[in-house]
Write a protein that holds these residues in place. Structure first.
Motif, mmCIF file in Angstrom:
data_model
loop_
_atom_site.group_PDB
_atom_site.id
_atom_site.type_symbol
_atom_site.label_atom_id
_atom_site.label_comp_id
_atom_site.label_asym_id
_atom_site.label_seq_id
_atom_site.Cartn_x
_atom_site.Cartn_y
_atom_site.Cartn_z
ATOM 1 N N UNK B 299 36.843 31.860 35.002
ATOM 2 C CA UNK B 299 37.746 31.320 36.022
ATOM 3 C C UNK B 299 37.125 31.551 37.392
ATOM 4 N N UNK B 300 37.309 30.571 38.274
ATOM 5 C CA UNK B 300 36.701 30.612 39.605
ATOM 6 C C UNK B 300 37.807 30.583 40.654
ATOM 7 N N UNK B 301 37.752 31.513 41.616
ATOM 8 C CA UNK B 301 38.809 31.592 42.626
ATOM 9 C C UNK B 301 38.204 31.707 44.016
ATOM 10 N N UNK B 302 38.722 30.881 44.928
ATOM 11 C CA UNK B 302 38.319 30.954 46.335
ATOM 12 C C UNK B 302 39.275 31.908 47.047
ATOM 13 N N UNK B 303 38.757 33.035 47.504
ATOM 14 C CA UNK B 303 39.613 34.054 48.121
ATOM 15 C C UNK B 303 40.249 33.560 49.420
ATOM 16 N N UNK B 304 39.717 32.482 49.998
ATOM 17 C CA UNK B 304 40.326 31.944 51.215
ATOM 18 C C UNK B 304 41.708 31.370 50.923
ATOM 19 N N UNK B 305 41.992 31.084 49.668
ATOM 20 C CA UNK B 305 43.253 30.425 49.335
ATOM 21 C C UNK B 305 44.212 31.289 48.544
ATOM 22 N N UNK B 306 44.017 32.600 48.514
ATOM 23 C CA UNK B 306 44.925 33.418 47.709
ATOM 24 C C UNK B 306 45.115 34.804 48.281
ATOM 25 N N UNK B 307 46.252 35.414 47.938
ATOM 26 C CA UNK B 307 46.504 36.797 48.339
ATOM 27 C C UNK B 307 45.948 37.744 47.279
ATOM 28 N N UNK B 308 45.758 38.981 47.666
ATOM 29 C CA UNK B 308 45.157 39.952 46.752
ATOM 30 C C UNK B 308 46.071 40.265 45.565
ATOM 31 N N UNK B 309 47.377 40.388 45.795
ATOM 32 C CA UNK B 309 48.269 40.928 44.754
ATOM 33 C C UNK B 309 48.195 40.173 43.421
ATOM 34 N N UNK B 310 48.344 38.834 43.416
ATOM 35 C CA UNK B 310 48.262 38.167 42.103
ATOM 36 C C UNK B 310 46.874 38.264 41.475
ATOM 37 N N UNK B 311 45.851 38.330 42.311
ATOM 38 C CA UNK B 311 44.505 38.501 41.756
ATOM 39 C C UNK B 311 44.371 39.865 41.064
ATOM 40 N N UNK B 312 45.054 40.865 41.614
ATOM 41 C CA UNK B 312 45.004 42.195 40.991
ATOM 42 C C UNK B 312 45.577 42.136 39.575
ATOM 43 N N UNK B 313 46.665 41.382 39.417
ATOM 44 C CA UNK B 313 47.243 41.231 38.081
ATOM 45 C C UNK B 313 46.248 40.575 37.121
ATOM 46 N N UNK B 314 45.532 39.573 37.631
ATOM 47 C CA UNK B 314 44.525 38.914 36.787
ATOM 48 C C UNK B 314 43.402 39.879 36.419
ATOM 49 N N UNK B 315 42.970 40.616 37.414
ATOM 50 C CA UNK B 315 41.830 41.526 37.211
ATOM 51 C C UNK B 315 42.158 42.607 36.194
ATOM 52 N N UNK B 316 43.407 43.059 36.199
ATOM 53 C CA UNK B 316 43.805 44.115 35.260
ATOM 54 C C UNK B 316 43.483 43.729 33.823
ATOM 55 N N UNK B 317 43.604 42.443 33.518
ATOM 56 C CA UNK B 317 43.407 41.983 32.141
ATOM 57 C C UNK B 317 42.020 41.437 31.866
ATOM 58 N N UNK B 318 41.198 41.278 32.921
ATOM 59 C CA UNK B 318 39.896 40.630 32.741
ATOM 60 C C UNK B 318 38.863 41.602 32.182
ATOM 61 N N UNK B 319 37.806 41.022 31.624
ATOM 62 C CA UNK B 319 36.719 41.848 31.092
ATOM 63 C C UNK B 319 35.549 41.957 32.069
ATOM 64 N N UNK B 320 35.375 40.927 32.893
ATOM 65 C CA UNK B 320 34.268 40.943 33.834
ATOM 66 C C UNK B 320 34.676 40.360 35.179
ATOM 67 N N UNK B 321 34.054 40.864 36.248
ATOM 68 C CA UNK B 321 34.407 40.443 37.607
ATOM 69 C C UNK B 321 33.125 40.176 38.386
ATOM 70 N N UNK B 322 33.092 39.042 39.072
ATOM 71 C CA UNK B 322 31.956 38.756 39.937
ATOM 72 C C UNK B 322 32.498 38.415 41.318
ATOM 73 N N UNK B 323 31.872 38.984 42.335
ATOM 74 C CA UNK B 323 32.338 38.762 43.705
ATOM 75 C C UNK B 323 31.220 38.147 44.533
ATOM 76 N N UNK B 324 31.545 37.064 45.233
ATOM 77 C CA UNK B 324 30.582 36.429 46.111
ATOM 78 C C UNK B 324 31.063 36.476 47.547
#
Lengths: 95, 429
Positions: B299-324
């Protein structure tokens, strides 16, 4: 220079290091999943499982022995911040 | 007519036969431990449990409230009656009166976890006679005469030392911080105080959530118990429907977002932010590379268009994270740091991570993000990709490779690598 090999099983990386290296000196460099807290052998955060080659590690100190006992570690567990590889090939993973 | 106030100065409050609350109220507190806000102050709950053979004191209070604690404690027992001091959690808000209590009741033995033992010397600077200390395990039983204390091994709720104390004869669970909240109300009992549901959930989200797996493990021990009352270390005493709070913990500790990936799939989230589209193109290349690996959902997310809180919920369940992130003035940009600084709320230890980004002249962002990921105890097995300004096809291919290799790590198909650190200075670099 006497050398040793360590395989970090969780990321599939094997390193060749000088004998006497502590695992803490190299595991972070390769991005392995061993994690550290106090880095001084007190907190037990960096407990790892020795998959094979435990005979190639220096014997645990009194301090490490006590911490492993306190955190109910198993016989194949060591602390990565304390364990020193003396030669041969050791395979480790987090846990 | 409002419910009667249970807590009055200098008086203990009976919560069961011969069991008293001897804590303190702190109604004016608005910020706790820097990280928590509270609209209703808090309470520091301590308890005295009497048996025919003596009294056990379970936890104490914050140091400033020691006088309140001792006034209540000495109103329900004499110092020489105390035979056990139980430390469910050594954080200073529960051990502030401990040094004085140890002096007042020199005959009392101290029951604590193995992890707590190592912390004790940091709390009681003058030291404690070792013959008084008893490290407990599941088999330890403290007989008070007619009732006894047992101990549940519940570490990391929310410190390594935490444990719960169980009085089987009465169905009383002294839970420490678990099932607690910062909500001060002199009516004390959950069926009398104001509505504290938001405080209860807020406390879980900010204190317990990073230790979700330990919460679930503790619940496995607690749920089968025939509980009649839960006495936490903060907030209301839960005497009415106490199991509903145990069930609520089970709900809270269940992931906020159900994992949509199948059981055989791993999830990789790529977050990016881009000033001129260069880091965005790199993000797409990372995604393309990862998507080519069977068994990985990307899944690809542009941080310019989202708040941190819902992303935190996604991250809790994810296996890998990449930050650009691009590098601006020698740093990664604020939205990236906002998200990364929010990750202390969830467990990310052991996940795989990586970083990439375009830069103008220095390019520090990638290394800084990697350091942060390592600090959060992620595995960072592949060096990130830094590109000066506009990525070439070759540089985009490097991003594709990064995505593919990280995805291969997720599914356990990463090619073995060998690194030689025996070259002079290699371990220092």
């Amino acid at each position: 220079m006497p050398k040793a090999q360590v395989t970090f099983e969780d990321i599939g990386v094997t390193v060749t290091v000088p004998a006497g290296t502590r695992l803490i000196e190299v595991s972070e460099k390769v991005g392995a999943g061993l994690t550290y807290g106090c880095r001084e052998g007190e907190c037990g955060t960096c407990m790892m499982k020795i998959v094979s080659g435990s005979e190639h590690l220096a014997a645990p100190s009194v301090l490490e022995d006590q911490v492993l006992k306190d955190i109910y570690a198993g016989a194949s567990n060591r602390l990565a911040c304390q364990a020193q590889v003396l030669g041969g090939h050791v395979v480790v993973r987090p846990g | 007519m409002s419910a009667p106030v249970a807590v009055v100065p200098g008086q203990p409050v009976a919560i069961a036969a011969d069991v008293h609350w001897v804590g303190a109220l702190d109604p004016d507190l608005r910020q706790f431990d820097i990280i928590l806000r509270t609209a209703n102050g808090t309470s520091y709950n301590a308890y005295a449990v009497r048996g025919s053979a003596g009294v056990a004191v379970i936890d104490t209070v914050k140091a400033e409230f020691a006088a309140d604690f001792f006034a209540r404690l000495w109103a329900c027992c004499r110092p020489d009656e105390i035979r056990a001091i139980v430390l469910n959690h050594l954080e200073p808000d529960h051990t502030g009166a401990l040094p004085e209590l140890l002096l007042a009741a020199p005959q009392a033995r101290v029951y604590l976890s193995a992890a707590a033992l190592k912390m004790l010397k940091g709390i009681v600077k003058d030291g404690v006679d070792e013959s008084r200390l008893v490290v407990v395990d599941e088999d330890t039983r403290v007989d008070l005469g007619g009732r006894s204390l047992r101990f549940l091994y519940t570490p990391y709720l929310h410190w390594p030392d935490t444990q719960c104390t169980w009085v089987e004869e009465d169905g009383l669970l002294f839970s420490g911080d678990v099932f607690g909240c910062h909500f001060c109300d002199a009516r004390l009992f959950n069926d009398r105080v104001g509505d504290f549901r938001f405080s209860f959930d807020y406390y879980y989200q900010h204190i317990m959530r990073p230790f979700r797996e330990h919460v679930l493990s503790a619940l496995d021990q607690i749920e089968p118990l025939p509980i009649r009352l839960v006495a936490p270390a903060h907030g209301p005493v839960l005497r009415d429907a106490p199991l509903s709070y145990v069930r609520r913990y089970r709900q809270l500790a269940t992931p906020q977002l159900a994992n949509e990936a199948g059981e055989r799939e791993k999830t990789l989230l790529v977050f990016y932010i881009s000033a001129y589209g260069n880091t965005a193109r790199m993000a797409q290349a990372v995604r393309d590379g990862a998507e080519g690996v069977d068994g990985v959902r990307v899944s690809l997310y542009d941080l310019a268009g989202g708040d941190a809180a819902p992303f935190v919920d996604l991250i809790e369940e994810a296996d890998g994270l990449v930050f650009g992130s691009p590098t601006i003035n020698g740093d990664a940009v604020k939205p990236v740091w906002e998200l990364l600084s929010s990750l202390t709320l969830v467990k990310v230890k052991g996940k795989f991570g990586a970083a990439f980004g375009s830069y103008g002249w220095s390019g520090e962002a990638v290394g800084l993000i990697e350091d942060r990921l390592r600090g959060l105890k992620l595995r960072v097995p592949r060096p990130g990709v830094k590109v000066k300004l506009i990525p070439t096809d070759e540089e985009l291919a490097a991003c594709t490779t990064l995505g593919r290799e990280l995805a291969e790590h997720l599914v356990g198909r990463a090619a073995p690598r060998h690194i030689d650190f025996t070259a002079p200075g290699a371990l220092v670099a």
